[in-house]
Design a protein around this motif. Structure first.
Motif: not given
Length: 124
Positions: A66-79
């Motif tokens: 879940g923590v890693v998926a949250l990081l992935a979501s934030v990075l994709s959102g920043a993109g």
């Protein structure tokens, strides 16, 4: 590419939310057998005791995923915010996709193997 960034952001965000929901319910002892969520294999569905033991063993891995998926979501959102038409936004989106893939692997191999190991002990 904007659609790819949006799908990554939303998908991994949803995955993080579901992982945290599962983790909190498991830790509270209120994650009961169901056909929709969890490490659901024929082994963990044997009975309620096996289900509970398997998911308690998998809980740390579910939290990590879940923590890693949250990081992935934030990075994709920043993109998505930066704009994916080349440049920095594209790199954020690709990094989010790569890190999100790691989240899936953490759940698949970490949580499932822990759950199956725990389910195999003390066969009920």
């Amino acid at each position: 590419m904007d659609r790819f960034a949006f799908v990554n952001c939303a998908g991994f965000g949803l995955g993080a939310a579901v992982s945290f929901f599962m983790y909190v319910r498991i830790r509270a002892g209120r994650f009961h057998p169901n056909p929709w969520l969890g490490v659901a294999t024929s082994v963990t569905r044997r009975n309620g005791n096996v289900w509970e033991r398997a998911h308690k063993a998998a809980a740390p891995w579910i939290r990590r995923a879940g923590v890693v998926a949250l990081l992935a979501s934030v990075l994709s959102g920043a993109g998505l915010i930066a704009g994916t038409e080349g440049g920095l936004g594209w790199w954020f989106t690709i990094a989010g996709a790569g890190i999100g893939s790691v989240a899936v692997l953490i759940f698949k191999f970490g949580a499932e193997s822990s759950a199956l190991d725990a389910a195999g002990r003390g066969r009920d």
